[in-house]
Design a protein around this motif. Structure first.
Motif, PDB file in Angstrom:
ATOM      1  N   GLU A  40     -11.196   9.365  -6.665  1.00  0.00           N
ATOM      2  CA  GLU A  40     -11.999   8.450  -5.857  1.00  0.00           C
ATOM      3  C   GLU A  40     -11.155   7.254  -5.400  1.00  0.00           C
ATOM      4  OE1 GLU A  40     -15.675   5.425  -6.758  1.00  0.00           O
ATOM      5  OE2 GLU A  40     -15.693   7.365  -7.743  1.00  0.00           O
ATOM      6  N   LYS A  41     -10.227   6.845  -6.243  1.00  0.00           N
ATOM      7  CA  LYS A  41      -9.345   5.728  -5.921  1.00  0.00           C
ATOM      8  C   LYS A  41      -8.432   6.069  -4.739  1.00  0.00           C
ATOM      9  CE  LYS A  41      -6.384   2.481  -8.378  1.00  0.00           C
ATOM     10  NZ  LYS A  41      -5.764   2.144  -9.651  1.00  0.00           N
ATOM     11  N   VAL A  42      -7.962   7.305  -4.656  1.00  0.00           N
ATOM     12  CA  VAL A  42      -7.124   7.752  -3.537  1.00  0.00           C
ATOM     13  C   VAL A  42      -7.923   7.704  -2.240  1.00  0.00           C
ATOM     14  CG1 VAL A  42      -5.834   9.684  -2.558  1.00  0.00           C
ATOM     15  CG2 VAL A  42      -5.692   9.212  -4.993  1.00  0.00           C
ATOM     16  N   PHE A  43      -9.136   8.250  -2.277  1.00  0.00           N
ATOM     17  CA  PHE A  43      -9.970   8.257  -1.075  1.00  0.00           C
ATOM     18  C   PHE A  43     -10.286   6.839  -0.621  1.00  0.00           C
ATOM     19  CE2 PHE A  43     -11.156  12.573  -2.582  1.00  0.00           C
ATOM     20  CZ  PHE A  43     -10.691  13.263  -1.485  1.00  0.00           C
ATOM     21  N   SER A  44     -10.585   5.992  -1.558  1.00  0.00           N
ATOM     22  CA  SER A  44     -10.909   4.606  -1.227  1.00  0.00           C
ATOM     23  C   SER A  44      -9.718   3.905  -0.569  1.00  0.00           C
ATOM     24  CB  SER A  44     -11.332   3.878  -2.502  1.00  0.00           C
ATOM     25  OG  SER A  44     -11.739   2.584  -2.217  1.00  0.00           O
ATOM     26  N   ALA A  45      -8.531   4.111  -1.122  1.00  0.00           N
ATOM     27  CA  ALA A  45      -7.318   3.498  -0.567  1.00  0.00           C
ATOM     28  C   ALA A  45      -7.000   4.073   0.815  1.00  0.00           C
ATOM     29  CB  ALA A  45      -6.140   3.712  -1.507  1.00  0.00           C
ATOM     30  N   PHE A  46      -7.191   5.376   0.995  1.00  0.00           N
ATOM     31  CA  PHE A  46      -6.923   6.013   2.282  1.00  0.00           C
ATOM     32  C   PHE A  46      -7.897   5.514   3.348  1.00  0.00           C
ATOM     33  CE2 PHE A  46      -7.206   9.538   5.350  1.00  0.00           C
ATOM     34  CZ  PHE A  46      -5.877   9.618   5.717  1.00  0.00           C
ATOM     35  N   GLU A  47      -9.180   5.425   2.986  1.00  0.00           N
ATOM     36  CA  GLU A  47     -10.179   4.902   3.921  1.00  0.00           C
ATOM     37  C   GLU A  47      -9.836   3.476   4.335  1.00  0.00           C
ATOM     38  OE1 GLU A  47     -14.094   7.346   2.315  1.00  0.00           O
ATOM     39  OE2 GLU A  47     -13.614   5.390   1.474  1.00  0.00           O
ATOM     40  N   SER A  48      -9.414   2.690   3.375  1.00  0.00           N
ATOM     41  CA  SER A  48      -9.041   1.309   3.651  1.00  0.00           C
ATOM     42  C   SER A  48      -7.823   1.233   4.566  1.00  0.00           C
ATOM     43  CB  SER A  48      -8.762   0.582   2.334  1.00  0.00           C
ATOM     44  OG  SER A  48      -8.335  -0.726   2.574  1.00  0.00           O
ATOM     45  N   GLY A  51      -8.862   2.430   8.086  1.00  0.00           N
ATOM     46  CA  GLY A  51      -9.974   1.718   8.710  1.00  0.00           C
ATOM     47  C   GLY A  51     -11.207   2.582   8.893  1.00  0.00           C
ATOM     48  N   VAL A  52     -11.392   3.547   8.017  1.00  0.00           N
ATOM     49  CA  VAL A  52     -12.536   4.454   8.087  1.00  0.00           C
ATOM     50  C   VAL A  52     -13.640   3.908   7.191  1.00  0.00           C
ATOM     51  CG1 VAL A  52     -13.300   6.827   7.615  1.00  0.00           C
ATOM     52  CG2 VAL A  52     -11.002   6.404   8.462  1.00  0.00           C
ATOM     53  N   ALA A  53     -14.874   4.041   7.643  1.00  0.00           N
ATOM     54  CA  ALA A  53     -16.000   3.598   6.831  1.00  0.00           C
ATOM     55  C   ALA A  53     -16.070   4.425   5.543  1.00  0.00           C
ATOM     56  CB  ALA A  53     -17.302   3.740   7.609  1.00  0.00           C
ATOM     57  N   PRO A  54     -16.379   3.789   4.416  1.00  0.00           N
ATOM     58  CA  PRO A  54     -16.458   4.520   3.143  1.00  0.00           C
ATOM     59  C   PRO A  54     -17.438   5.692   3.215  1.00  0.00           C
ATOM     60  CG  PRO A  54     -16.545   2.168   2.766  1.00  0.00           C
ATOM     61  CD  PRO A  54     -16.625   2.368   4.252  1.00  0.00           C
ATOM     62  N   GLY A  55     -16.987   6.825   2.697  1.00  0.00           N
ATOM     63  CA  GLY A  55     -17.817   8.012   2.649  1.00  0.00           C
ATOM     64  C   GLY A  55     -17.794   8.856   3.910  1.00  0.00           C
ATOM     65  N   LYS A  56     -17.008   8.492   4.897  1.00  0.00           N
ATOM     66  CA  LYS A  56     -16.976   9.225   6.161  1.00  0.00           C
ATOM     67  C   LYS A  56     -15.868  10.275   6.222  1.00  0.00           C
ATOM     68  CE  LYS A  56     -20.340   7.138   8.231  1.00  0.00           C
ATOM     69  NZ  LYS A  56     -21.539   7.822   8.669  1.00  0.00           N
ATOM     70  N   LEU A  57     -15.048  10.382   5.194  1.00  0.00           N
ATOM     71  CA  LEU A  57     -13.963  11.361   5.200  1.00  0.00           C
ATOM     72  C   LEU A  57     -14.467  12.756   4.844  1.00  0.00           C
ATOM     73  CD1 LEU A  57     -11.030   9.550   3.380  1.00  0.00           C
ATOM     74  CD2 LEU A  57     -11.248  10.033   5.795  1.00  0.00           C
ATOM     75  N   HIS A  58     -13.926  13.735   5.522  1.00  0.00           N
ATOM     76  CA  HIS A  58     -14.176  15.128   5.180  1.00  0.00           C
ATOM     77  C   HIS A  58     -12.852  15.662   4.647  1.00  0.00           C
ATOM     78  CE1 HIS A  58     -18.082  15.198   7.097  1.00  0.00           C
ATOM     79  NE2 HIS A  58     -17.538  14.479   8.067  1.00  0.00           N
ATOM     80  N   THR A  59     -12.893  16.389   3.555  1.00  0.00           N
ATOM     81  CA  THR A  59     -11.650  16.786   2.906  1.00  0.00           C
ATOM     82  C   THR A  59     -11.437  18.288   2.923  1.00  0.00           C
ATOM     83  OG1 THR A  59     -12.707  16.917   0.757  1.00  0.00           O
ATOM     84  CG2 THR A  59     -11.757  14.813   1.355  1.00  0.00           C
TER      85      THR A  59
END
Length: 66
Positions: A40-48, A51-59
């Protein structure tokens, strides 16, 4: 064990795991993590970083061991 002996932890740094995240545009972002870190920490850092809104990534996961 005598009173003068003390249990000491070895001076070993924890291993690091390198994760490379590839965005849709082909850009690569590398993260160095401890093996105990939550993904979850990786996704959070990548979103940050992107500049992607949290939870909007598809993996899509692809493991590559070298």
């Amino acid at each position: 064990m005598s009173d003068t002996e003390v249990d000491k932890k070895p001076d070993v740094k924890p291993e690091k795991v390198t994760i490379t995240v590839k965005a849709v545009d082909g850009a690569l972002t590398k993260f160095m993590l401890k093996p105990t870190a939550k993904f979850e920490k990786v996704f959070s850092a990548f979103e940050s970083a992107k500049g992607v809104a949290p939870g909007k990534l598809h993996t899509h996961t692809h493991a590559c061991y070298s």
